[in-house]
Design an enzyme around this catalytic site. Sequence first.
Site, short mmCIF file in Angstrom:
data_model
loop_
_atom_site.label_atom_id
_atom_site.label_comp_id
_atom_site.label_asym_id
_atom_site.label_seq_id
_atom_site.Cartn_x
_atom_site.Cartn_y
_atom_site.Cartn_z
N CYS B 85 50.80 25.83 41.28
CA CYS B 85 50.80 24.45 41.29
C CYS B 85 50.77 23.60 40.20
CB CYS B 85 49.87 24.07 42.51
SG CYS B 85 50.68 22.37 43.39
N HIS B 193 50.33 28.09 47.05
CA HIS B 193 49.00 28.42 46.74
C HIS B 193 48.54 29.78 47.36
CE1 HIS B 193 47.55 24.68 45.06
NE2 HIS B 193 48.72 24.23 45.92
N GLU B 195 46.11 31.68 46.74
CA GLU B 195 44.60 31.40 46.89
C GLU B 195 44.04 30.88 48.22
OE1 GLU B 195 46.11 29.45 45.08
OE2 GLU B 195 45.19 27.48 45.27
#
Lengths: 74, 220
Positions: B85, B193, B195
Site C-alpha cells: 500500500c 494488505h 498482513e
Amino acid sequence: MKVRVLVRPKEGILDPQGEAVRGALPALGFGGVKTVHVGRLIEMELESADDVDAMCRRLLANPTVEEYEWEVVS
Amino acid sequence: MRIGVTVFPGSNCDRDALHAVELMGAEPVELWHADADLKGSDAVIVPGGFSYGDYLRPGAIARFARVMGPLEDFARDGGPVLGVCNGFQVLCEAHLLPGALLQNTHMRFACDRVRVRVETKETPWTSGCENGEELTLPIAHNEGNYFADPETLARLEDEGRVVLRYLENPNGSANDIAGVCNEGRNVVGVMPHPERVSDPALGSDEGLKILRSVLAEATV
C-alpha cells in the site's frame, strides 16, 4: 527572491480531480467547460534559484506522472 | 530469519506487519525512519499507512528518510523488499519500482476485500503461491491506481513482472495491476494488505501465503 512552481498532471494522464471539477461546474450552471486540470502551486523564498530545477525533479514533482514549470516572481 | 519493518511518522500498518512476521515464525525487527542501518534484516517490509501525512504525494517525503539509504542499497544488492500500500507508493517514489500510484479514478477511498490472481511465483514474496492462484485480500487506499507509460507496461507484461492482478478492478489501475516487481524480481510492491489477513482471528490467514514465501530465501 520568490519562486513560484506550478506542478500539474502530464498531458494524457488521467486527472480524477480535474474530472470531478469539470463534472461539478455545469451543475452550478457554468456551461462550456471542456477540460479541467488540477495542479499544485508551490511558492518558495530562496537565496538563489540555482537549484529549483533539481528540487522540482527530485521532490516537488514526480516526473513519471507530472510536469512542472517555475518562474522567479520577485 | 530477521524481517525488518520500516516505521515512518504516519505509518499505521507497521504493528500489523510486525505481528504477521511473528506469526510467520520469523523475527520481527522494527526499523525507525531515522535508523542508519537495517539492523541485520534478511528481508524488509515497507508497511502501509500515511507516511508524513501523504503530504505533497503519497510516499514522496518518506523516500528521503534516513533508513531509505540502506534500504535502497539492500534492494539493489538483491535483498527481498515488500512494499504494501503506502509502502508500494514509497518504493515507486524511490524508483525501486517503475510507475506511480495515482488517485483512484472514482475519487473515493477504496476499502474492501478483493480477489487477486498471483501472476508469477518467481519473486521471493510469491514463491509459496502457485501461478494463477487466486487470493482474497483487503485493500484500503485512495491512490491505488497504478500508472506506467505504455512502454513500461508492455515491458512489465513481457517480462512477467506483474505480480498480482485484480479480478475486478477497484481503482482504475492500468491492466488491472495490483502488484509489480523490479527487474531483479526481489523488490515487490502490492496495494492489497497481506498482513491484515495473516491470522485466523482476523477472518483469514491467506496473506501468510505471500508473506511466508520469503522464508524460503533464508536457506539460499
